[in-house]
Structures are given as C-alpha cells and as structure tokens.
Scaffold this active site. Structure first.
Site, PDB file in Angstrom:
ATOM      1  CB  ALA A  21     -35.415  46.752 -29.109  1.00 53.56           C
ATOM      2  N   GLY A  22     -35.452  43.547 -28.422  1.00 52.90           N
ATOM      3  CA  GLY A  22     -36.181  42.366 -28.027  1.00 52.90           C
ATOM      4  C   GLY A  22     -37.083  42.080 -26.597  1.00 52.90           C
ATOM      5  NE  ARG A  26     -35.500  31.486 -28.041  1.00 50.12           N
ATOM      6  CZ  ARG A  26     -34.536  31.209 -28.863  1.00 50.12           C
ATOM      7  NH1 ARG A  26     -34.179  30.073 -28.877  1.00 50.12           N
ATOM      8  NH2 ARG A  26     -33.572  32.380 -30.026  1.00 50.12           N
ATOM      9  CD  GLU A 165     -27.793  32.158 -39.050  1.00 51.47           C
ATOM     10  OE1 GLU A 165     -27.573  31.585 -38.325  1.00 51.47           O
ATOM     11  OE2 GLU A 165     -26.224  32.899 -39.753  1.00 51.47           O
ATOM     12  CG  ASN A 238     -31.063  32.845 -26.888  1.00 52.10           C
ATOM     13  OD1 ASN A 238     -31.640  34.334 -27.386  1.00 52.10           O
ATOM     14  ND2 ASN A 238     -30.123  32.346 -27.401  1.00 52.10           N
ATOM     15  CE  LYS A 361     -37.908  50.867  11.286  1.00 53.23           C
ATOM     16  NZ  LYS A 361     -38.693  51.612  11.926  1.00 53.23           N
ATOM     17  CE1 TYR A 376     -37.697  45.123  15.843  1.00 54.54           C
ATOM     18  CE2 TYR A 376     -38.511  46.785  17.546  1.00 54.54           C
ATOM     19  CZ  TYR A 376     -38.639  46.775  15.954  1.00 54.54           C
ATOM     20  OH  TYR A 376     -38.779  47.919  14.850  1.00 54.54           O
ATOM     21  CG  ASN A 387     -24.949  43.942  29.801  1.00 55.96           C
ATOM     22  OD1 ASN A 387     -24.638  43.658  29.356  1.00 55.96           O
ATOM     23  ND2 ASN A 387     -26.682  43.738  30.146  1.00 55.96           N
ATOM     24  CE1 TYR A 397     -47.135  52.250  13.650  1.00 54.54           C
ATOM     25  CE2 TYR A 397     -48.293  49.975  13.554  1.00 54.54           C
ATOM     26  CZ  TYR A 397     -47.868  50.676  13.427  1.00 54.54           C
ATOM     27  OH  TYR A 397     -48.623  51.777  12.576  1.00 54.54           O
TER      28      TYR A 397
END
Length: 467
Positions: A21-22, A26, A165, A238, A361, A376, A387, A397
């Site tokens: 959740a944090g 940093r 700590e 962190n 593509k 292409y 070939n 297109y």
C-alpha cells in the site's frame, strides 16, 4: 501440510498477506512503488508468482496508492484489501482481517518491495514455524555490515527476545549482525487478536507489525527466528539504487538457471532474460540480447548478437541475428536478419529466410520462402517456395483502411515491385522488376506494370547548350 499434535495429524492452512500500500516516495516516480519492474515484471508480481507455487490457501494483497493499477496487473490471482490511510505495517495487516478473521493456520506477511524472495525461502520459513510450533517466526538474515537494520536479539534458549532498531540499539547490540528482514510467520488467530492491542504511541504515530512479537512474548508465547542462507533475497527496494541492485541479482539468477539447464550464454553480464522465458537446451545466446515476456526458444537455435525477442516462439535450429521479433511465431531452420524486424501477429514458417532490413508485420510466410533484402511485408499471406526480391513493398494502407496482399506458392516477385493491396499474385506467377501491381496476376503469368523505356539520343548535349 500435515502437522502432528498430541500424536494425531491435522491439516494446517496457510495464508499470505502482501503489504503493497505504500506510495514509495523515495522512488521519486509517478509509478506506484510495487509496480516498478525487475527484469521486466512488477516487483509485487514476482512475490505473487512465488506464493502461487506454494500450497497457499489465500493470498491477500494490501493496496493503497495506485490500487487499480495493481489490480490490473495481478488480476484474480490474489484477493485485495484497501488501506485508505497509511498508518503503519500493523494497520496494513489489519485490513486483511475481513478475509482471514478466525481462520486457523499460518499466515506469512511479506512486504511488496522484496521481489528477490524465493518460494524455497518462504516455504522453509513456514515449515520451520510449524515444526517449532511457534506463534511468531521472524525471517532473519546475517549481513557483514548491518548498519541501519533492526537487530534480532536472542535469549539463552535461542528464541527471539526482542528486535531493536539501529538507532535505539546499545553498542553491544549494534555488534549483532542478525537483522530483521520484515518477513514474518504468525499463528493467524494470534495475529489478528494481538493487532487489536498494538499502540501507535510512537514518534510516527503508526501501528507497527513487529509490536505483535512483544505482545506474544508478554503472553508467554513462543517467538523464534529462522535465518535465510541467502541474504540477497531479502533486499527491500526503497529507491532506484536498490532497484538497480535487484535487477542485477535477478538477472544473474535467471541466467544461471538457464545455463544450468543447458543454454549457452556467451556473455551473461550483457544478456537480459525475463523471468517467464523458456529456453530449451543447446540454444546459444550471443552478447547484447534482450529476451522477455512469454517467449519460448526451442533447441539448437542461436539468438543474437544484439537481438530483442518479446512474447514470441522461436523454433528449432533457427538463427536470429541483430534483429527484433515481437509477439510472433518463427518456425524451424529459419534465418532472420541481420537488422530485420518481425512485428506483432506474424507467423514465419519453417526454412524461411527473412534477410537484412526486412520488415514483416501481421503476415504469414510459409515454408521455404525468401524475403532476402530491404522489403516491407505487411498484412500479407505468402505461400510456400515464394521468392520476394529486393525492395518489394506490399502497399497495404489506402489512408483509411488496411488491405491484404496474397502471394501464392512458387510466385516470384522481381526487385523494387509495389503490390497495391488488395491484390493476389497467383501460383507460380512472375512479377517483373520495377512493377506496380494493382490487379491480380493469373497463375504462371508474367506481369509487367511499368512504362516502356525510351532513350533520347543526344539529350545531354542539347541540354548543356540551352544552359
């Protein structure tokens, strides 16, 4: 898992809570902390992957900032609990209470920023906890330089007396090199009962999960520690420096696993392989490659140098050299590159050649066809034994819509041809070099679509005189 109590066996249920959740200020990032990738996968997803390989009855992920993005990444592999205010780790675990309240068994709590933790270590921790019949077990690690970490202080029975700590530790306690990793096992019923008694009477005004250890000790319950033999697994992320260290460790771990499985990685320091990639034996990975996503590379293929393969399947005995392959399937005995680009939704058949500076593509190229140079091929179906000459363009297109080009078996496309889709070049047909084809070419026909050559004798001399 079977657990022996008083001579009888009962089933011990297992649960996992991931603290995610944090915000992670940093990191200095717009991206939610636990979604920062390590080897191409969000760090929290690494943890879910490891837990999913264990016998865990329920996984609960505590989410806060960026909760929808986390849900989108993890989907239904985990349940979720929302921590609206970040009031500490103890408060975060409390958010899982609606899912786990009154359930009997063992709950492991893991922070969402420890992507290097392995299922083996998590399982060892849970087994140790159950074997010791402890109410709380801390996963610890030993560092040569423990500066900045909470120290685990044991008593004469080798149980955990307290966690101190660094800033609160005495000089004697600072000499202890066993540190708290922030990963715990709890008796589930104790956990949620004790959390009700955790106070926020501290400088930060937060509810801390380690306080459950002190409550358990006060009640005379058993609190133990299990030390991992691999300290680097417990590194928390962190900031970007930690992230880079984790990336390096994960990369090394993945590469070593592939090498042990029979893959030759020529320069493992400069090879980047994602955690979900599958590579069969006797594959050679040359320097500078990046292989990611759900990629499968089959036996005896050579990838690289300097190639990128993502979410693709590469067949046996195929060579991909200085090229990019994305979301596509490549068959056996194929040669790709150098400097080719196989874009998404392409299917390259067996014994095909896709040569230098060729872009493919959303197209299929069937067995034994060749596209050797500077072409292409987009929105096309290329049959067997075709070939396609240098500089061929499928003109797919029209400014609004994409159209399909079909090149049937055995067709020959001469150099520098434009095939204006929708168009079909039928079986065994020839297209003359330099043609712009706008109509279907019949089977075994020769199509010439270019202006007749005309030579103007003496033209240059006349031009020079006029100038």
């Amino acid at each position: 898992m079977d657990e022996c109590v008083g001579g009888s066996h009962i089933m011990s249920n297992r649960y996992a809570v991931i603290l995610a959740a944090g915000k992670g200020t940093r990191m200095k990032s717009k991206l939610y902390k636990v979604l920062h990738p390590v080897c191409g996968k969000p760090m929290v997803e690494h943890i879910v992957d490891q837990l999913s390989n264990l016998d865990i009855d329920e996984i609960i992920t505590i989410i806060g900032h960026g909760s929808e993005m986390v849900k989108e990444k993890l989907g239904d592999r985990t349940k979720y609990a929302l921590q609206e205010e970040q009031l500490g780790t103890g408060h975060a675990v409390q958010m899982a209470e609606p899912h786990l309240k009154d359930k009997h068994g063992t709950t492991v709590v893991i922070t969402g920023d420890t992507p290097l933790l392995t299922r083996e270590t998590i399982n060892e921790l849970m087994e140790y906890h159950e074997k010791e019949q402890a109410q709380v077990t801390v996963l610890t690690s030993k560092f040569d330089d423990p500066t900045g970490y909470g120290r685990v202080i044991r008593n004469e029975h080798n149980e955990v007396e307290k966690i101190v700590e660094h800033k609160d530790a005495s000089e004697e306690e600072k000499l202890v090199n066993e540190i708290n990793t922030g990963v715990y096992c709890f008796d589930n019923e104790l956990l949620f009962d004790a959390l009700k008694n955790v106070s926020n009477d501290n400088a930060q005004g937060e509810y801390y999960l380690p306080d459950v250890l002190f409550i358990a000790k006060e009640r005379g319950l058993k609190v133990v520690a299990h030390t991992t033999t691999n300290p680097e697994e417990t590194i928390g992320i962190n900031d970007r420096v930690n992230l880079a260290k984790a990336e390096k460790i994960m990369k090394r771990r993945i590469n070593e696993q592939h090498m042990r499985n029979g893959v030759s990685i020529i320069d493992d320091e400069n090879t980047y392989i994602g955690p979900d990639v599958q590579i069969e034996s006797d594959v050679v990975i040359e320097p500078g490659c990046k292989i990611t996503g759900q990629t499968i590379i089959k036996a005896d293929s050579i990838i690289g140098p300097n190639s990128e393969v993502k979410d693709s399947e590469i067949g046996e005995n195929t060579v991909v050299k200085h090229s990019v392959v994305t979301e596509s399937k490549v068959g056996n005995n194929v040669n790709i590159g150098p400097f080719a680009h196989i874009r998404p939704a392409s299917d390259i058949g067996d014994d095909v050649k896709v040569g230098n500076f060729v872009e493919v593509k959303k197209s299929t190229i069937d067995t034994n066809s060749k596209v050797s140079h500077l072409s292409y091929i987009g929105d096309a179906e290329v049959g067997k034994d075709a070939n396609i000459g240098c500089g061929t363009i499928t003109v797919n297109y029209d400014g609004k819509n994409k159209h399909k080009t079909i090149i049937e078996d055995g067709a020959f496309i001469g150099c520098n041809s434009n095939l204006v889709a929708p168009v079909i070049v039928k079986k065994g047909a020839y297209v003359a070099a330099g043609s712009t084809i706008t109509k279907d070419v019949p089977e075994k026909a020769l199509s010439i679509a270019r202006s007749r050559q005309e030579n103007k004798e003496g033209y240059v001399e006349r031009l020079n005189k006029r100038q």
